[in-house]
Design a protein around this motif. Structure first.
Motif, PDB file in Angstrom:
ATOM      1  N   GLU A 158       0.774   4.080  -2.881  1.00 18.02           N
ATOM      2  CA  GLU A 158       0.404   5.470  -2.559  1.00 18.02           C
ATOM      3  C   GLU A 158       1.452   6.442  -3.093  1.00 18.02           C
ATOM      4  O   GLU A 158       1.115   7.500  -3.618  1.00 18.02           O
ATOM      5  CB  GLU A 158       0.245   5.653  -1.044  1.00 18.02           C
ATOM      6  N   ARG A 184       0.811  -1.215   0.000  1.00 16.52           N
ATOM      7  CA  ARG A 184       0.000   0.000   0.000  1.00 16.52           C
ATOM      8  C   ARG A 184       0.850   1.274   0.000  1.00 16.52           C
ATOM      9  O   ARG A 184       0.590   2.206  -0.767  1.00 16.52           O
ATOM     10  CB  ARG A 184      -0.945   0.012   1.201  1.00 16.52           C
ATOM     11  N   ILE A 202      -6.023   0.897  -5.369  1.00 15.33           N
ATOM     12  CA  ILE A 202      -5.243   0.419  -4.227  1.00 15.33           C
ATOM     13  C   ILE A 202      -6.082  -0.515  -3.357  1.00 15.33           C
ATOM     14  O   ILE A 202      -5.589  -1.547  -2.891  1.00 15.33           O
ATOM     15  CB  ILE A 202      -4.670   1.598  -3.404  1.00 15.33           C
ATOM     16  N   ALA A 203      -7.341  -0.185  -3.164  1.00 13.32           N
ATOM     17  CA  ALA A 203      -8.217  -1.066  -2.375  1.00 13.32           C
ATOM     18  C   ALA A 203      -8.267  -2.462  -2.985  1.00 13.32           C
ATOM     19  O   ALA A 203      -8.211  -3.468  -2.262  1.00 13.32           O
ATOM     20  CB  ALA A 203      -9.617  -0.469  -2.271  1.00 13.32           C
ATOM     21  N   GLN A 242     -11.351   3.273 -12.689  1.00 14.75           N
ATOM     22  CA  GLN A 242     -11.016   3.307 -11.267  1.00 14.75           C
ATOM     23  C   GLN A 242     -10.121   4.495 -10.973  1.00 14.75           C
ATOM     24  O   GLN A 242      -9.297   4.881 -11.803  1.00 14.75           O
ATOM     25  CB  GLN A 242     -10.280   2.027 -10.851  1.00 14.75           C
ATOM     26  N   ASP A 243     -10.271   5.030  -9.769  1.00 15.47           N
ATOM     27  CA  ASP A 243      -9.354   6.069  -9.309  1.00 15.47           C
ATOM     28  C   ASP A 243      -8.285   5.416  -8.424  1.00 15.47           C
ATOM     29  O   ASP A 243      -8.283   4.195  -8.220  1.00 15.47           O
ATOM     30  CB  ASP A 243     -10.099   7.196  -8.583  1.00 15.47           C
ATOM     31  N   LYS A 244      -7.388   6.224  -7.916  1.00 13.25           N
ATOM     32  CA  LYS A 244      -6.283   5.732  -7.100  1.00 13.25           C
ATOM     33  C   LYS A 244      -6.785   4.943  -5.897  1.00 13.25           C
ATOM     34  O   LYS A 244      -6.309   3.834  -5.627  1.00 13.25           O
ATOM     35  CB  LYS A 244      -5.427   6.926  -6.642  1.00 13.25           C
ATOM     36  N   THR A 245      -7.748   5.486  -5.172  1.00 17.82           N
ATOM     37  CA  THR A 245      -8.261   4.840  -3.964  1.00 17.82           C
ATOM     38  C   THR A 245      -8.844   3.469  -4.282  1.00 17.82           C
ATOM     39  O   THR A 245      -8.568   2.486  -3.591  1.00 17.82           O
ATOM     40  CB  THR A 245      -9.310   5.730  -3.281  1.00 17.82           C
ATOM     41  N   SER A 246      -9.640   3.387  -5.331  1.00 20.66           N
ATOM     42  CA  SER A 246     -10.282   2.135  -5.720  1.00 20.66           C
ATOM     43  C   SER A 246      -9.255   1.098  -6.170  1.00 20.66           C
ATOM     44  O   SER A 246      -9.338  -0.079  -5.801  1.00 20.66           O
ATOM     45  CB  SER A 246     -11.290   2.416  -6.845  1.00 20.66           C
TER      46      SER A 246
END
Length: 139
Positions: free
Chosen positions: A42, A38, A65-66, A59-63
Motif C-alpha cells: 500500500e 499488504r 495487492i489482492a 491491473q490497478d493497485k487494488t487488484s
C-alpha cells in the motif's frame, strides 16, 4: 544474498549506484512481494498504479495487492538479472529479468519474467506508478 549486496553498494554512494532512498524503496518492494506484506505494498505503490501483467491483463493497485495477499499465493525470493536502472530526476526505471516461482491459487508456477517498474518521487518518497511484465524464455 545478492539483493543485500546490491543494496549495500547503493547505500554506499558507489558510482552509478541508485540514490539511497530509491535503492531502499526498491528493496522494500521486492521484500513486500515475497512476504505478501499488504501495508508495505500500500505504501510503495502509487494510488494510480497500473500493471500490465504477464498474462496480458491490466491491473490497478487494488487488484494487484489482492492477488499478492490471496490465500494460496506465495512468491519465493528471486534474483534480478540483466538489470536496468535509469534515474531521470524524480523518475526512475528499474527492471530486468527474474525467475518467479511459487504458488497461486494453490497451483505451482515457475516463470521467467522480463519486467520494468517505473518509479516516481512523490511527496518526498519513491513509489511505483507503472509495471510491465512479459514472459521470457526459460534459460
Amino acid at each position: 544474498m545478492l539483493i543485500a549486496a546490491l543494496l549495500a553498494a547503493a547505500l554506499s554512494g558507489a558510482p552509478g549506484a541508485l540514490p539511497a532512498d530509491l535503492a531502499q524503496a526498491a528493496h522494500e518492494y521486492d521484500e513486500a512481494q515475497v512476504k505478501s506484506d499488504r501495508a508495505a505494498l500500500e505504501r510503495l505503490l502509487a494510488p494510480d498504479y497500473v500493471l500490465h501483467n504477464s498474462q496480458g491483463q491490466v491491473q490497478d493497485k487494488t487488484s494487484f495487492i489482492a492477488d499478492q495477499i490471496a490465500p494460496g499465493y506465495k512468491l519465493e525470493p528471486f534474483v534480478v538479472e540483466e538489470k536496468v536502472e535509469k534515474v531521470m530526476g524524480d523518475t526512475a526505471i528499474l527492471g530486468g529479468v527474474a525467475r518467479a516461482k511459487g504458488t497461486a491459487g494453490g497451483e505451482l508456477y515457475d516463470v521467467r519474467l522480463r519486467f520494468i517498474d517505473v518509479w516516481a518521487k512523490r511527496g518526498g518518497r519513491w513509489v511505483v506508478v507503472f509495471s510491465q511484465a512479459t514472459r521470457a524464455p526459460k534459460s
